[in-house]
Design a protein around this motif. Structure first.
Motif, short mmCIF file in Angstrom:
data_model
loop_
_atom_site.label_atom_id
_atom_site.label_comp_id
_atom_site.label_asym_id
_atom_site.label_seq_id
_atom_site.Cartn_x
_atom_site.Cartn_y
_atom_site.Cartn_z
N HIS A 149 0.70 -1.20 0.01
CA HIS A 149 -0.03 -0.02 -0.04
C HIS A 149 0.91 1.29 0.05
O HIS A 149 1.76 1.51 0.63
CB HIS A 149 -0.70 -0.12 1.27
N ASN A 151 0.75 4.01 1.52
CA ASN A 151 0.90 4.73 2.70
C ASN A 151 1.28 3.75 3.65
O ASN A 151 1.00 4.14 4.99
CB ASN A 151 -0.70 5.38 3.08
N SER A 203 -6.01 11.92 5.20
CA SER A 203 -6.62 10.88 4.11
C SER A 203 -5.58 9.89 3.76
O SER A 203 -5.92 8.57 4.04
CB SER A 203 -6.95 11.86 2.93
N ASP A 204 -4.24 10.13 3.98
CA ASP A 204 -3.34 9.19 3.56
C ASP A 204 -3.17 8.23 4.67
O ASP A 204 -3.10 7.04 4.79
CB ASP A 204 -1.88 9.77 3.29
N GLN A 207 -6.44 6.16 4.98
CA GLN A 207 -6.40 4.92 4.06
C GLN A 207 -5.47 3.64 4.31
O GLN A 207 -5.56 2.66 4.14
CB GLN A 207 -5.88 5.50 2.65
N GLU A 210 -7.03 1.85 7.07
CA GLU A 210 -8.30 1.19 6.68
C GLU A 210 -7.66 -0.35 6.01
O GLU A 210 -8.11 -1.30 5.91
CB GLU A 210 -8.81 1.92 5.71
N TYR A 211 -6.37 -0.05 5.16
CA TYR A 211 -6.04 -1.21 4.53
C TYR A 211 -5.60 -2.15 5.40
O TYR A 211 -5.73 -3.45 5.35
CB TYR A 211 -4.64 -0.79 3.59
N ARG A 375 -12.82 2.05 8.21
CA ARG A 375 -13.49 2.49 6.57
C ARG A 375 -14.40 3.35 6.59
O ARG A 375 -14.36 4.20 5.52
CB ARG A 375 -14.28 1.03 6.34
N ALA A 378 -12.15 6.57 6.74
CA ALA A 378 -11.54 7.05 5.63
C ALA A 378 -12.41 7.74 4.63
O ALA A 378 -11.77 8.58 3.84
CB ALA A 378 -10.61 6.01 5.37
N SER A 382 -12.07 11.49 3.20
CA SER A 382 -12.03 11.64 1.75
C SER A 382 -12.98 12.86 1.23
O SER A 382 -12.73 13.63 0.61
CB SER A 382 -12.19 10.39 1.07
#
Length: 408
Positions: A149, A151, A203-204, A207, A210-211, A375, A378, A382
């Protein structure tokens, strides 16, 4: 260590038995090996067979002790290497010693972390106490190294020597988020000088987390989310989460497990209440830590600091979470504007700022069941980032200026 050897020999035997042949190991994908890898050279040995490290005298005895512990587990590490079908690299302890110049290389931060070159590529070596088991290490190492990923800083591999585990991560050129926000040498300056740049960092990180939580094939946690563990890459200003997998691979934290308070190794201001009380680790603990990081981004302040109370003649603890709650709950107009980092020049959408603070406060709720999942977080960030960019375009001053020179 004997238990470690028996379990790993069993893993290798299991891999051989699946083929139906006695001496044939089932084919596996080759482990990750960076291109133009430097060939290994056999370390020089003494008459007793101990590895001799080329370093200062003060570090020789320490290195020899770890080298002897490493040699006893060399066969187990070879078995572990063959049992992993993915791409982790199982390094030898001697290779780590050579890469870090017997741990005299440049250190990064306060933790035992070294910047060096491993296999001809820039890397970061992190040392942690090893409290896990071989089965946990095998499963976690395979899935952690498979993470890809933009980030999340990638883990290349690891090795175990005695009671220590050494994790090899890719090196990312940049500065920690904590240093970007609070540079003691120049407190009035920050590279994150616009509202949109800070929302992009938020945001980075969201995310990336979240990953980790939702796209790793199982319930995974980071365990040590904090601003000093986030790198702002140079020159793109992309935020990357560092040390993913370190807490789980070392055995410091396991998702859903309850650890005794003595085993907690967290940072003040970032630890969730349930983490402080009983050592319980879950994705919701990471959500709490992310909420604190988000408040840091907006205010530029530390999670916890102490100020001297003249009336009581004592130091008073000031929590960033408490000041954020007062800012959004107070009836006084303009309180949010005064709470946000003044280095932004009072140039930001107040309504978006208030919604972002409220989202961060939802993340740091005392009840973990009332915290949102990453989830959801994020997706909301966004949306707020898009609104911030639209506001920036709307308020941007015109760049084209016409100048006429002539008689009036």
């Amino acid at each position: 260590m004997q238990g470690w050897s028996r379990i790993l020999r069993g893993l290798r035997h299991h891999s051989m038995c699946r083929t139906g042949k006695k001496d044939v190991i089932s084919p596996a994908r080759p482990p990750f090996r960076p291109p133009s890898r430097i060939p290994r050279r056999a370390p020089s040995t003494s008459s007793s067979g101990d590895v001799i490290a080329n370093s200062a005298t003060t570090n020789t005895s320490w290195s020899n002790r770890d080298s002897r512990a490493s040699s006893s587990s060399r066969q187990s590490l070879a078995s572990l290497r063959e049992s992993l079908p993915e791409n982790p690299q199982i390094y030898s302890f001697q290779e780590i010693c050579r890469a870090t110049n017997n741990f005299l290389a440049k250190t990064i931060g306060r933790s035992p972390t070294w910047q060096c070159s491993v296999g001809g590529h820039d890397a970061v070596v992190v040392r942690r106490q090893f409290r896990s088991t071989s089965d946990e290490l095998r499963v976690r190492l395979r899935s952690t190294c498979a993470a890809h990923h933009g980030n999340v800083v990638k883990l290349h591999g690891a090795t175990v020597s005695g009671a220590q585990i050494y994790l090899v991560y890719e090196y990312v050129r940049g500065v920690s988020l904590a240093d970007c926000l609070r540079n003691p040498r120049n407190p009035g300056f920050t590279v994150l000088k616009t509202w949109t740049s800070r929302m992009q960092v938020a945001s980075d990180v969201a995310q990336g987390l979240e990953y980790i939580h939702h796209y790793m094939g199982e319930s995974r946690v980071h365990g040590h989310m904090k601003s000093s563990g986030i790198i702002i890459a140079d020159p793109s200003l992309t935020a990357k989460i560092t040390h993913f997998g370190a807490a789980e691979l070392s055995g410091e934290a396991t998702a859903g497990a309850s650890r005794s308070p003595q085993r907690i190794n967290g940072t003040k201001g970032y630890m969730a209440p349930e983490y402080l009380e009983c050592g319980t680790i879950s994705p919701k603990s990471d959500v709490y830590s992310f909420g604190v990081v988000l408040l840091e981004l907006l205010s530029g302040e530390e999670p916890v600091k102490y100020r001297f109370d003249r009336s009581g003649k004592d130091y008073v603890r000031v929590s960033l979470v408490d000041t954020a709650r007062k800012a959004v709950e107070g009836a006084e107009e303009g309180r949010i504007r005064r709470w946000v980092d003044r280095r932004l020049g009072d140039s930001f959408p107040v309504d978006v700022a208030e919604r972002t603070v409220r989202l961060a406060l939802d993340c740091v709720h005392d009840d973990p069941n009332r915290r949102p999942e990453m989830r959801y977080v994020a997706a909301k960030i966004s949306d707020l980032l898009m609104k911030s960019k639209a506001w920036e375009e709307k308020t941007k001053p015109p760049l084209e200026i016409s100048v006429t020179v002539g008689p009036r």
